[in-house]
Motif scaffolding. Structure first.
Motif, PDB file in Angstrom:
ATOM      1  N   THR A   6       0.828  -1.202   0.000  1.00 28.96           N
ATOM      2  CA  THR A   6       0.000   0.000   0.000  1.00 28.96           C
ATOM      3  C   THR A   6       0.865   1.255   0.000  1.00 28.96           C
ATOM      4  N   ALA A 269      -6.888  -2.518   0.245  1.00 24.20           N
ATOM      5  CA  ALA A 269      -7.103  -3.770  -0.487  1.00 24.20           C
ATOM      6  C   ALA A 269      -6.974  -3.548  -1.990  1.00 24.20           C
ATOM      7  N   GLY A 270      -7.507  -2.431  -2.474  1.00 30.06           N
ATOM      8  CA  GLY A 270      -7.398  -2.138  -3.895  1.00 30.06           C
ATOM      9  C   GLY A 270      -5.971  -1.911  -4.338  1.00 30.06           C
ATOM     10  N   GLU A 272      -3.306  -3.173  -2.974  1.00 28.37           N
ATOM     11  CA  GLU A 272      -2.591  -4.449  -2.944  1.00 28.37           C
ATOM     12  C   GLU A 272      -2.934  -5.306  -4.161  1.00 28.37           C
ATOM     13  N   ARG A 273      -4.210  -5.297  -4.555  1.00 29.73           N
ATOM     14  CA  ARG A 273      -4.585  -6.059  -5.752  1.00 29.73           C
ATOM     15  C   ARG A 273      -3.912  -5.476  -6.988  1.00 29.73           C
ATOM     16  N   LEU A 274      -3.805  -4.150  -7.032  1.00 29.65           N
ATOM     17  CA  LEU A 274      -3.150  -3.513  -8.166  1.00 29.65           C
ATOM     18  C   LEU A 274      -1.686  -3.912  -8.259  1.00 29.65           C
ATOM     19  N   ASP A 276      -0.292  -6.476  -7.089  1.00 30.04           N
ATOM     20  CA  ASP A 276      -0.159  -7.908  -7.348  1.00 30.04           C
ATOM     21  C   ASP A 276      -0.163  -8.242  -8.837  1.00 30.04           C
ATOM     22  N   ARG A 277      -0.628  -7.328  -9.665  1.00 29.79           N
ATOM     23  CA  ARG A 277      -0.601  -7.555 -11.108  1.00 29.79           C
ATOM     24  C   ARG A 277       0.815  -7.314 -11.621  1.00 29.79           C
ATOM     25  N   PRO A 379       3.736 -10.247  -8.202  1.00 31.17           N
ATOM     26  CA  PRO A 379       2.757 -10.927  -7.362  1.00 31.17           C
ATOM     27  C   PRO A 379       3.383 -11.783  -6.287  1.00 31.17           C
TER      28      PRO A 379
END
Length: 417
Positions: A6, A269-270, A272-274, A276-277, A379
């Protein structure tokens, strides 16, 4: 101790906001004698002022700095003097490289007969961002006591004195007669607030959604109140406005920093997902690793591209024309890819001036410094953030930008524990 994706994402967003914001609000107008003078589209387009709340990201930079310093200090095993010297060197070496290169370019431009106006604008835009070194280095030096204070009293009690200093400075500016200046005592006080938030976050505070929500909502309410009582709407300075929320920082700048940090943590959370790409993760890592150089060079690149194209005798819309309407903004957007390409080239060419690449080893990707750092953000399944590398990536931690217009003040809430 793993990396915090983050914070990495927020830092990358912050540097993007700085570059885009400066390139959009810094107009360089071609004068009759072939020189350049500075102008701002905010003068002719005041409706753009709310956009500055998105692009003025200094609070996120100092938040990331506080987080990085607290994390690094927590795992440091040597002397505090050695720790401070190492972290200071990572900021100072790229700065020395900029000053040396800039001096050589300025000398060459003078010999080549560049107009005085162009030289003055180039010198101002290249050196004015360096103000951040003083408050940042002082806050880094105070990281140990600040971390202990946050643990003992909580971030709210630690931030309140700083908020009070900025409030007093704001009041003094409004009460003193015109022409009487107030020492910029609010610079350190204002940016210590997001720095303390970063220290608290590194210590495990502010991790829950409730704390992040309180930061965001409290900051937003403070922003609304400050604007209602007369603080300028623009988060940066507007030429001719007389006062600015950023030079030195007002309490509106503190409230904006609080809001941005709160919203950033709410979107954890958003982010972290970003990250992870694979593509986005590598982009975040690349921006993080070169953040200081990006910050130092983005304005000199704008001046260089504008001045060199002006020598062709053409007045190009969005580059040499007066920023007096939406057409200029649209034309400037068309120039952004060229500016970005030049900036990337300059930054890549300058690698090594601020750090020395480490040799490849077991588990360390080959391919140079960028490959080393970019592995930090791929990731989780392919690569876990490694705390042994994060000291080096902490060069990412903070950079700041100020406007060059007159000072103003504002007001903000305290921070939750």
């Amino acid at each position: 101790m793993s990396r915090d994706r983050t914070v990495d994402a927020l830092r990358a967003y912050a540097i993007g906001g700085v570059v885009l914001g400066h390139w959009l609000v810094t107009g360089l107008v071609l004068t009759g004698d072939g020189g350049l003078r500075q102008a701002s589209p905010l003068t002719a387009l005041p409706a753009l002022a709310p956009v500055t709340w998105v692009l003025q990201t200094l609070g996120l930079f100092f938040f990331a700095a506080g987080f990085g310093s607290a994390r690094s200090l927590a795992r440091h095993r040597g002397t505090s003097a050695g720790w401070l010297a190492r972290r200071s060197r990572r900021l100072l070496l790229p700065t020395v490289a900029l000053l040396g290169t800039g001096a050589a370019v300025l000398l060459a431009a003078t010999v080549a007969g560049a107009p005085d106006d162009t030289l003055a604008v180039g010198l101002h835009l290249a050196t004015s961002p360096l103000w951040f070194l003083a408050p940042l280095l002082l806050l880094v030096a105070l990281s140990g006591p600040l971390r202990a204070a946050v643990r003992r009293w909580g971030v709210l009690r630690c931030a309140l004195p700083a908020v009070a200093v900025v409030a007093a400075s704001d009041l003094a500016v409004r009460l003193l007669p015109d022409g009487v200046t107030v020492p910029p005592v609010s610079v350190l006080a204002a940016w210590s607030v997001p720095y303390l938030l970063g220290v608290a976050y590194a210590d495990g505070r502010l991790a829950g959604r409730r704390a992040a929500g309180l930061l965001a909502v409290g900051g937003a309410v403070a922003l609304a109140v400050l604007v209602a009582v007369g603080y300028p709407l623009s988060a940066v300075g507007v030429p001719g406005a007389g006062v600015s929320n950023l030079n030195p920082p007002s309490l509106l700048a503190v409230a904006l920093a609080r809001t941005q940090v709160g919203l950033g943590l709410l979107a954890r959370a958003g982010w972290e997902r970003l990250v992870d790409r694979p593509l986005a993760g590598r982009a975040v890592a690349a921006v993080n690793s070169d953040a200081v150089r990006i910050y130092l060079w983005h304005q000199p690149v704008l001046v260089a591209v504008t001045a060199l194209t002006a020598r062709g005798g053409l007045t190009l819309p969005g580059l040499h024309t007066t920023p007096d309407g939406p057409g200029w903004v649209l034309a400037r957007f068309c120039w952004l890819p060229l500016l970005a390409t030049v900036l990337v080239t300059v930054v890549r060419g300058g690698r090594g001036s601020g750090s020395t690449p480490r040799p490849a080893g077991p588990g360390r990707p080959r391919g140079g410094a960028l490959a080393d750092r970019s592995a930090e953000c791929v990731p989780r399944a392919a690569q876990v953030y490694d705390h042994r590398r994060s000291d080096r990536a902490d060069l990412q931690e903070v950079i700041a930008v100020r406007d060059s217009d007159p000072p103003s003040r504002g007001r903000a809430d305290g921070q939750p524990r």
